[in-house]
Design a protein around this motif. Structure first.
Motif, mmCIF file in Angstrom:
data_model
loop_
_atom_site.group_PDB
_atom_site.id
_atom_site.type_symbol
_atom_site.label_atom_id
_atom_site.label_comp_id
_atom_site.label_asym_id
_atom_site.label_seq_id
_atom_site.Cartn_x
_atom_site.Cartn_y
_atom_site.Cartn_z
ATOM 1 N N ILE A 175 0.854 -1.190 0.000
ATOM 2 C CA ILE A 175 0.000 0.000 0.000
ATOM 3 C C ILE A 175 0.889 1.239 0.000
ATOM 4 O O ILE A 175 1.879 1.308 0.748
ATOM 5 C CB ILE A 175 -0.942 0.019 1.221
ATOM 6 C CG1 ILE A 175 -1.900 -1.180 1.157
ATOM 7 C CG2 ILE A 175 -1.724 1.330 1.288
ATOM 8 C CD1 ILE A 175 -2.818 -1.288 2.373
ATOM 9 N N ALA A 176 0.534 2.193 -0.833
ATOM 10 C CA ALA A 176 1.242 3.470 -0.859
ATOM 11 C C ALA A 176 0.431 4.519 -0.115
ATOM 12 O O ALA A 176 -0.804 4.492 -0.129
ATOM 13 C CB ALA A 176 1.475 3.928 -2.298
ATOM 14 N N CYS A 177 1.126 5.434 0.529
ATOM 15 C CA CYS A 177 0.497 6.594 1.175
ATOM 16 C C CYS A 177 0.955 7.841 0.429
ATOM 17 O O CYS A 177 2.165 8.087 0.304
ATOM 18 C CB CYS A 177 0.902 6.663 2.642
ATOM 19 S SG CYS A 177 0.338 8.151 3.497
ATOM 20 N N ILE A 178 -0.004 8.620 -0.084
ATOM 21 C CA ILE A 178 0.316 9.858 -0.769
ATOM 22 C C ILE A 178 -0.593 10.967 -0.224
ATOM 23 O O ILE A 178 -1.622 10.696 0.381
ATOM 24 C CB ILE A 178 0.145 9.759 -2.304
ATOM 25 C CG1 ILE A 178 -1.318 9.536 -2.672
ATOM 26 C CG2 ILE A 178 1.018 8.637 -2.870
ATOM 27 C CD1 ILE A 178 -1.582 9.542 -4.182
ATOM 28 N N SER A 179 -0.187 12.210 -0.413
ATOM 29 C CA SER A 179 -1.036 13.348 -0.065
ATOM 30 C C SER A 179 -1.422 14.063 -1.353
ATOM 31 O O SER A 179 -1.020 13.675 -2.446
ATOM 32 C CB SER A 179 -0.310 14.293 0.895
ATOM 33 O OG SER A 179 0.805 14.884 0.265
ATOM 34 N N ASP A 180 -2.212 15.125 -1.213
ATOM 35 C CA ASP A 180 -2.611 15.865 -2.413
ATOM 36 C C ASP A 180 -1.412 16.475 -3.117
ATOM 37 O O ASP A 180 -1.401 16.611 -4.340
ATOM 38 C CB ASP A 180 -3.600 16.979 -2.049
ATOM 39 C CG ASP A 180 -4.987 16.433 -1.759
ATOM 40 O OD1 ASP A 180 -5.246 15.261 -2.089
ATOM 41 O OD2 ASP A 180 -5.812 17.177 -1.202
ATOM 42 N N ALA A 181 -0.411 16.880 -2.355
ATOM 43 C CA ALA A 181 0.780 17.500 -2.933
ATOM 44 C C ALA A 181 1.913 17.441 -1.933
ATOM 45 O O ALA A 181 1.730 17.767 -0.762
ATOM 46 C CB ALA A 181 0.504 18.960 -3.317
ATOM 47 N N GLY A 182 3.081 16.997 -2.378
ATOM 48 C CA GLY A 182 4.244 16.974 -1.523
ATOM 49 C C GLY A 182 4.419 15.659 -0.787
ATOM 50 O O GLY A 182 3.961 14.605 -1.225
ATOM 51 N N THR A 183 5.082 15.730 0.364
ATOM 52 C CA THR A 183 5.463 14.538 1.106
ATOM 53 C C THR A 183 4.471 14.265 2.237
ATOM 54 O O THR A 183 4.239 15.142 3.066
ATOM 55 C CB THR A 183 6.879 14.714 1.691
ATOM 56 O OG1 THR A 183 7.788 14.997 0.622
ATOM 57 C CG2 THR A 183 7.326 13.458 2.414
#
Length: 313
Positions: A100-108
């Protein structure tokens, strides 16, 4: 054209990234672009293509990003309002063997964005976490800000992220962060939304002057970077309504520490005002003097004399 339609790109990504091991039972913390989608790394693209699911801040934004990258993955919304409730479900999926990957709307993720609680829970469960470096507005702004002459530590910085939204809490936090950065002679990095920039400018005008680098809309078409005295920020923003649009990263540079040779009469107006505000907030003289000294670099003996005079008045 979607990136996946390019055989050359897919081959390059596999050649550069395919030899690395991408284990199951693992959370991948993946940085995404802060504006220009061309800033996605080949490794991020390749990693996202391997995922069983992607935990994201906003499924609509992430779906658009993935579509532009030619990727289609199940999305799970994990944002500030539901991160605690979604985390056990994601940990269970990882324990079952998923990637599973964790991402945000923008950036880290986890840097003024959701993700930190999920990462902590995954670590507590004894599962592996693999971070992928990438875009970060704080580091991007710092890289273009430089350091004023006379400051001691060119590379050091203090990261405050977003300040509290309420005026009094905001001012107190701002003073404390500036004091911490000034004491270490480090830069201070703040994030700010456009609708609060005018308030921030007014509060900075009431504090001792600093050099400020403002970075707006980083990596986007209308990116703008400008360095100016912090007391001039309000006037600069008022000159053009366009200057209040977009997301902001601000770098407050420390003032060189002055020698402690002055007496009470040598304090400048801004330092006297800061000391008055601290005393009016009900701080004891000793604490107000210590904080004012860190904020302004003024000598404590001069501040103490001024504080006593203000108390008597």
């Amino acid at each position: 054209m979607a990136l996946s339609s390019s055989n050359e790109l897919a081959a390059a990504a596999h050649a550069l990234c395919g030899q690395q091991h991408y284990p199951t039972h693992c959370l991948y913390v993946v940085a995404t672009p802060i504006g220009n989608r061309g800033d996605i790394s080949l490794r991020a693209w390749y990693t996202l293509s391997l995922m069983d699911a992607i935990a994201c801040e906003d499924t609509r934004n992430s779906a658009n990003l993935l579509q532009s990258l030619g990727l289609h993955k199940p999305l799970v919304a994990v944002h500030e309002h539901n991160e605690h409730s979604q985390t056990p479900l994601l940990v269970a999926r990882l324990q079952a063997g998923e990637r599973i990957a964790c991402i945000s709307d923008a950036g880290t993720p986890g840097i003024s964005d959701p993700g930190a609680h999920l990462v902590a829970a995954v670590r507590a469960a004894g599962l592996r976490i693999i971070p992928l470096p990438g875009a970060c507005a704080a580091v991007t702004a710092l890289s273009a800000s430089g350091v004023p002459a006379g400051t001691a530590h060119a590379q050091g910085f203090v990261f405050a992220g977003f300040l509290p939204s309420k005026g009094r809490e905001r001012l107190t936090a701002l003073q404390a962060w500036i004091a911490q950065a000034q004491a270490a002679q480090h830069n201070l990095v703040i994030y700010e939304a456009p609708h609060r920039m005018a308030d921030l400018a007014r509060q900075l005008a009431d504090l001792p002057p600093l050099t400020l680098t403002l970075a707006r809309e980083l990596s986007k078409q209308f990116e703008h970077l400008h360095t100016l005295p912090s007391h001039d920020l309000a006037a600069w923003l008022a000159e053009d309504a366009q200057r209040l649009r977009g997301e902001f990263a601000l770098v407050l540079h420390p003032s060189p520490v002055r020698a402690a040779t002055a007496d009470a009469g040598d304090l400048d107006e801004a330092t006297r005002h800061t000391l008055t505000v601290l005393l009016d907030e009900g701080l004891p003289v000793k604490q107000a003097v210590a904080l004012a000294a860190r904020l302004s670099g003024a000598p404590r003996n001069a501040l103490y004399s001024a504080a006593l005079a203000l108390r008597q008045a």
